[in-house]
Write an enzyme that holds these catalytic residues in place. Structure first.
Site, PDB file in Angstrom:
ATOM      1  N   HIS A 381      97.862  20.218  -2.762  1.00 46.72           N
ATOM      2  CA  HIS A 381      96.287  20.131  -3.159  1.00 46.72           C
ATOM      3  C   HIS A 381      96.432  19.648  -4.698  1.00 46.72           C
ATOM      4  O   HIS A 381      95.092  19.752  -5.231  1.00 46.72           O
ATOM      5  CB  HIS A 381      95.824  21.322  -3.059  1.00 46.72           C
ATOM      6  CG  HIS A 381      95.656  22.023  -1.619  1.00 46.72           C
ATOM      7  ND1 HIS A 381      94.328  21.662  -0.938  1.00 46.72           N
ATOM      8  CD2 HIS A 381      96.117  22.596  -0.784  1.00 46.72           C
ATOM      9  CE1 HIS A 381      94.216  22.077   0.275  1.00 46.72           C
ATOM     10  NE2 HIS A 381      95.448  22.666   0.190  1.00 46.72           N
ATOM     11  N   LYS A 574      82.727  23.521 -11.538  1.00 49.22           N
ATOM     12  CA  LYS A 574      84.014  23.711 -11.023  1.00 49.22           C
ATOM     13  C   LYS A 574      84.519  24.489 -12.077  1.00 49.22           C
ATOM     14  O   LYS A 574      84.275  24.621 -13.053  1.00 49.22           O
ATOM     15  CB  LYS A 574      84.473  22.330 -10.867  1.00 49.22           C
ATOM     16  CG  LYS A 574      84.018  21.177 -11.991  1.00 49.22           C
ATOM     17  CD  LYS A 574      84.449  19.767 -11.802  1.00 49.22           C
ATOM     18  CE  LYS A 574      83.325  19.057 -11.080  1.00 49.22           C
ATOM     19  NZ  LYS A 574      83.955  18.485  -9.746  1.00 49.22           N
ATOM     20  N   ARG A 575      85.889  24.789 -11.752  1.00 48.31           N
ATOM     21  CA  ARG A 575      86.896  25.422 -12.585  1.00 48.31           C
ATOM     22  C   ARG A 575      86.818  24.648 -13.681  1.00 48.31           C
ATOM     23  O   ARG A 575      86.852  23.159 -13.682  1.00 48.31           O
ATOM     24  CB  ARG A 575      88.270  25.370 -12.004  1.00 48.31           C
ATOM     25  CG  ARG A 575      88.704  26.440 -10.935  1.00 48.31           C
ATOM     26  CD  ARG A 575      90.145  26.554 -10.665  1.00 48.31           C
ATOM     27  NE  ARG A 575      90.300  25.362  -9.772  1.00 48.31           N
ATOM     28  CZ  ARG A 575      91.326  24.127 -10.118  1.00 48.31           C
ATOM     29  NH1 ARG A 575      92.150  24.587 -11.130  1.00 48.31           N
ATOM     30  NH2 ARG A 575      91.720  23.325  -9.555  1.00 48.31           N
ATOM     31  N   LYS A 580      89.293  18.178 -15.647  1.00 48.02           N
ATOM     32  CA  LYS A 580      88.188  17.898 -14.920  1.00 48.02           C
ATOM     33  C   LYS A 580      87.247  17.438 -16.046  1.00 48.02           C
ATOM     34  O   LYS A 580      86.002  17.138 -15.903  1.00 48.02           O
ATOM     35  CB  LYS A 580      87.681  19.143 -14.406  1.00 48.02           C
ATOM     36  CG  LYS A 580      88.429  19.675 -13.202  1.00 48.02           C
ATOM     37  CD  LYS A 580      87.977  20.909 -12.650  1.00 48.02           C
ATOM     38  CE  LYS A 580      88.832  21.442 -11.381  1.00 48.02           C
ATOM     39  NZ  LYS A 580      88.583  20.980 -10.122  1.00 48.02           N
ATOM     40  N   THR A 685      85.478  18.987  -3.729  1.00 51.87           N
ATOM     41  CA  THR A 685      84.868  19.099  -2.363  1.00 51.87           C
ATOM     42  C   THR A 685      83.442  19.146  -2.777  1.00 51.87           C
ATOM     43  O   THR A 685      82.539  19.234  -1.810  1.00 51.87           O
ATOM     44  CB  THR A 685      85.579  20.264  -1.706  1.00 51.87           C
ATOM     45  OG1 THR A 685      85.734  21.396  -2.387  1.00 51.87           O
ATOM     46  CG2 THR A 685      86.587  19.854  -0.789  1.00 51.87           C
ATOM     47  N   LYS A 689      79.663  18.291  -1.381  1.00 54.76           N
ATOM     48  CA  LYS A 689      78.442  19.031  -1.233  1.00 54.76           C
ATOM     49  C   LYS A 689      77.090  18.489  -1.805  1.00 54.76           C
ATOM     50  O   LYS A 689      76.078  18.637  -1.553  1.00 54.76           O
ATOM     51  CB  LYS A 689      78.521  20.548  -1.588  1.00 54.76           C
ATOM     52  CG  LYS A 689      79.655  21.337  -0.938  1.00 54.76           C
ATOM     53  CD  LYS A 689      80.122  22.493  -1.552  1.00 54.76           C
ATOM     54  CE  LYS A 689      81.589  22.938  -1.121  1.00 54.76           C
ATOM     55  NZ  LYS A 689      82.329  23.845  -1.858  1.00 54.76           N
TER      56      LYS A 689
END
Ligand code: 26V
Length: 848
Positions: A381, A574-575, A580, A685, A689
């Site tokens: 992952h 998100k984290r 990111k 993910t 959504k």
């Protein structure tokens, strides 16, 4: 059984006409109400004189549990009789969120329950809000595991999830003046109505000790310390099917006999309970701090605890099975058992299975190796080097001496294989083998152990899988070319559209004239032909507005900030991690703010009003991530109270992001940001959504964004930034001083330096964007390089939003193109292409 006695508490009292009677399986609202009343009256947890929303939640959940238990018992009885091959999903994380809405929805009794609660003076929507999230996970990997369970149950697959029952899951995030503060999450404060403690399912798990060599040469792990693993089963219902599978969570406890009564009576209270305290540490929290040696040891203990308990359970079940009257041969194990490792966290399942087969069951090495390699598969992952697990060999020898012998033997045989068959790979042996014996390191490389052992290794989006085979695991590909696969992630359409966004779901069902899309998400593609239809667009816009208003109210409640539902709702949740690039988002927002300030009122009146929401937890020891949280909050405080511009821009940090918060945010979103440095986000993910809920994506060509853009069409995606192929050269160029920053980027940073957002020292964060060399310095994540194209893409967003008709069409096309991202598709592929299992529906009586 029942009683006519009902309490008569006023406002939320139980209606006196509803008797307290057990009707565990009734679908009739009055009887369901009776059953809820029965649980409220006879609950050992609450006073029968009270029936506030909280009691109503627990009583309702217990009544739903009655029916789950029945389906769940029948499912496993059916599996026992049908004896199919079963899948066991091993994961250190599950992000289950709340279960009540999901359970009544999957059981297709939502309306009856709403009705029943009405009769009792409550609203289902209010009651479900009482439930605490089960947050036994950190991010996408944990939520993926939970979506997979929902799909496995829905697809009638014979499957189990295995995990740990953390007393406190991940921390709860508070936002203070100083930024993020962590406090313990307490999902078990009262109790969880969804778990069933299995006092009949207990296995011993050993730690430390030594290896005893027997006269016949066989080996046995002895002594050390034994902790008991006690099973808690959480039933997972499939959607509109009887199939109800188990998430089995292990709790650690000491043996009753380990309590030293003599010491206790002697007044040595603490030492008499030492082993109990050590047992409690194992499942206390998810991801205990690992800066200390003790912390590292505890994490390793947790991983082994999950692996050992789960494998003993799997073997126990296998041994119970007989084909006809004869017990199964061990060589048949892989035709009955598929074990999936969710990342490297459960890697110790490999040596543990080898040990159990050799030392307990008497198999030879070759036989045990054959069974293990045919049973176990591994999902990667992440390609981030710091997240690829490496455990100190000395800690491992101390905690798991027998496993280290086995790992050493696997490593030795692998190195011999290369020497004897692939001399061309000689110079690669050091990076491919499992034990890194470099004295400075002396670690076990868990990913390498997984790749060497597993029959299949998969990535989680096409680009990520390509990076695995061309870079991270490239050398293994030439040995085992067929071992590597891609399985693009997915999300469950039940939780992430049907239940969290009933307004949009109803519109979709109406226009498609069927609700079959809930289990066949590809049907959404039929919305494409209506994308220009004005009636659909009007309904679509109304649903979005209702969700935005609900979200605005929530934001006001938890942050005190008023946001305008007519502004563009732009979300990144998100984290918090540098790759990111929440920093890119906030720098962009700062630039927008500065430009708005510089505009005349007339110019400003042409701007697209925007509300930027950012949420996510920063790992407690990740200082730069915490600085980013602080910066977002500081910028928000200034912008939101600036009367000159705050009709055009608001910036909100959404605290304590979790599954329930996501269920509130996603339906109300119009733009979502998935802006990682290309090549670094394995999949993502939440992008799926948001797109499924008709939210447009601004993003890089990274992870699953690539496939989302392919599916929904490039015109409906705001693309920017370097591609994964370009990233290495850009980093090199930067090292060689060839990077020329865009003036807009310099302006945004300078604005922070000027003190516009307070006196906190942001220099370490800003410094990470400067310099030319080194990981974590020299703008490794290419924020500076991508900034101009990001701002250009944001300008296109502003323009597109002005044309609402066009925007709505793009939104409908996003939903229409999201069919591929159902976790039903992903799980069907795992089942067929990795696990080799088939659906096993219980057809004995009518499906619900
Ligand atoms: C974990 C950590 C923990 C310590 C701080 C640094 C760090 C960096 C990365 C990670 C990621 C661990 C694995 C993980 O959670 N991967 C996520 O898996 C999702 C499901 O496949 C996927 O959608 C995300 O892209 C991926 O980041």
């Amino acid at each position: 059984m029942g009683t006519e006695k009902a309490n008569g508490v006023s406002k939320h009292g139980i209606a006196s006409k509803i008797p307290a009677e057990a009707h565990p399986l009734s679908e009739e609202p009055t009887e369901i109400a009776s059953n809820i009343n029965y649980h409220a009256q006879f609950s050992p947890h609450f006073s029968p004189l009270k029936f506030e929303p909280e009691q109503a939640f627990y009583a309702t959940a217990e009544s739903v549990r009655d029916r789950l238990i029945q389906q769940w018992n029948e499912t496993y009885l059916h599996f026992h009789e049908a004896n199919p091959k079963q899948t066991y999903y091993l994961s250190m994380e599950y992000l289950q969120g709340r279960a009540l809405t999901n359970a009544v929805g999957n059981l297709n009794i939502q309306d009856a329950y709403a009705d029943a609660l009405n009769k009792l003076g409550h609203q289902l929507e209010e009651v479900v809000e009482q439930e605490k999230d089960a947050a036994l996970g950190n991010g996408g990997l944990g939520r993926l595991a939970s979506c997979f369970l929902d799909s496995m149950a829905t697809l009638n697959l014979p499957a189990w999830g295995y995990g740990l029952r953390y007393r406190h899951g991940l921390f709860k995030q508070l936002i203070t003046k100083e930024g993020q503060a962590e406090v313990p999450e307490d999902w078990l404060e009262k109790f969880s109505p969804w778990e069933i403690v299995r006092h009949d399912v207990v296995f011993p798990v050993r730690f430390f000790g030594q290896v005893q060599v027997n006269p016949d040469g066989s080996r046995k792990w002895v002594d050390g310390e034994i902790i008991q693993a006690l099973a808690y089963d959480v039933p997972i219902p499939g959607y509109k099917t009887k199939n109800t599978i188990s998430l089995r969570l292990w709790e650690a406890k000491a043996c009753a006999t380990d309590f030293d009564l003599f010491q206790f009576n002697d007044g040595q209270y603490e030492s008499s309970l030492q082993i109990h305290s050590r047992a409690q540490q194992i499942c206390a929290v998810l991801y205990p701090g690992d800066a200390t040696e003790g912390g590292k040891l505890l994490r390793l203990k947790q991983q082994f605890f999950l692996c050992s308990a789960s494998l003993q359970d799997i073997i126990f079940r296998f041994k119970e099975r007989k084909e006809g009257k004869t017990p199964l041969q061990w060589s048949e194990f892989p035709s009955k058992v598929a074990v999936q490792l969710n990342d490297t966290h459960p890697t110790l399942a490999i040596p543990e299975l080898m040990r159990l087969l050799m030392d307990d069951e008497g198999l030879g090495w070759d036989e045990a190796w054959d069974v293990t390699t045919r049973a176990i598969a591994y999902t990667n992952h992440t390609v981030l080097p710091e997240a690829l697990e490496k455990w100190s060999q000395s800690v491992m020898w101390k905690l798991l001496p027998r496993h280290m012998e086995i790992i050493t033997e696997i490593d030795k045989r692998f190195v011999e294989l290369i020497h004897s068959t692939r001399p061309d790979l000689e110079d690669k042996v050091n990076s491919m083998c499992i034990l890194d014996n470099n004295p400075q390191k002396s670690v076990v490389c868990m990913a390498n152990l997984c790749v060497v052992t597993s029959h299949t290794v998969n990535g989680v989006a096409q680009l990520h899988s390509d990076i695995l085979t061309s870079e991270l695991f490239a050398d293994y590909v030439s040995i085992w070319p067929t071992k590597f696969q891609n399985k693009t992630n997915g999300i469950t359409p039940r939780r992430w559209l049907r239940f969290c966004n009933p307004e949009l779901s109803n519109i979709i069902t109406k226009w498609l004239k069927t609700d079959e899309w809930v289990t066949n998400l590809d049907l959404l593609v039929n919305l494409r032909k209506f994308a220009d239809n004005e009636d659909l667009q009007a309904e679509w816009a109304a649903a979005k507005m209702a969700n935005k208003k609900r979200l605005a109210q929530y934001i006001h409640e938890i942050t005190g900030v008023s946001i305008d539902p007519n502004s563009l709702f732009d979300i990144q949740v998100k984290r918090i991690h540098e790759y990111k690039r929440q920093l890119l988002n906030i720098l962009g927002a700062i630039y927008m703010y500065k430009k708005l300030k510089e505009m005349s009122p007339e110019e400003r009146s042409n701007a697209t009003p925007r509300t930027i929401m950012i949420g996510g937890k920063a790992f407690a020891t990740y200082t730069n991530a915490k600085r980013i949280v602080k910066l977002v909050n500081d910028v928000g405080s200034v912008v939101n109270t600036d009367p000159e511009v705050n009709n055009y821009l608001k910036i909100v940090f959404v605290p304590n992001y979790n599954v329930s918060v996501a269920e509130m945010l996603i339906p109300g979103s119009e733009l979502s940001q998935h802006i990682s440095t290309a090549g670094m986000e394995a999949s993502g993910t939440s992008n799926m959504k948001f797109a499924l809920n008709g939210c447009l994506v601004i993003g890089t060509l990274d992870g699953a964004n690539v496939e989302i853009r392919e599916e929904i069409g490039e015109d409906n995606f705001f693309l920017f930034g370097a591609t994964a192929d370009e990233v290495p050269k850009l980093r090199k160029d930067r090292e060689n001083g060839l990077f020329k920053p865009d003036p807009r980027f310099e302006e945004a940073k300078e604005f922070i330096r000027s003190g516009a957002f307070g006196s906190y020292d942001y220099n370490p964060l800003l410094d990470s964007l400067e310099g030319n060399t080194g990981y974590g310095r020299g703008d490794y994540f290419l924020v500076g390089h991508d900034f101009p194209s990001y701002m250009d893409a944001q300008a296109k967003v502003d323009e597109a939003y002005k044309d609402q008709k066009k925007w709505l069409k793009m939104s409908i096309l996003s939903t229409a193109g999201s069919g591929k991202f159902s976790s039903d598709r992903t799980i069907a592929q795992y089942a067929k292409e990795i696990w080799n299992i088939e659906e096993c529906p219980d057809c004995r009586d009518e499906m619900i």
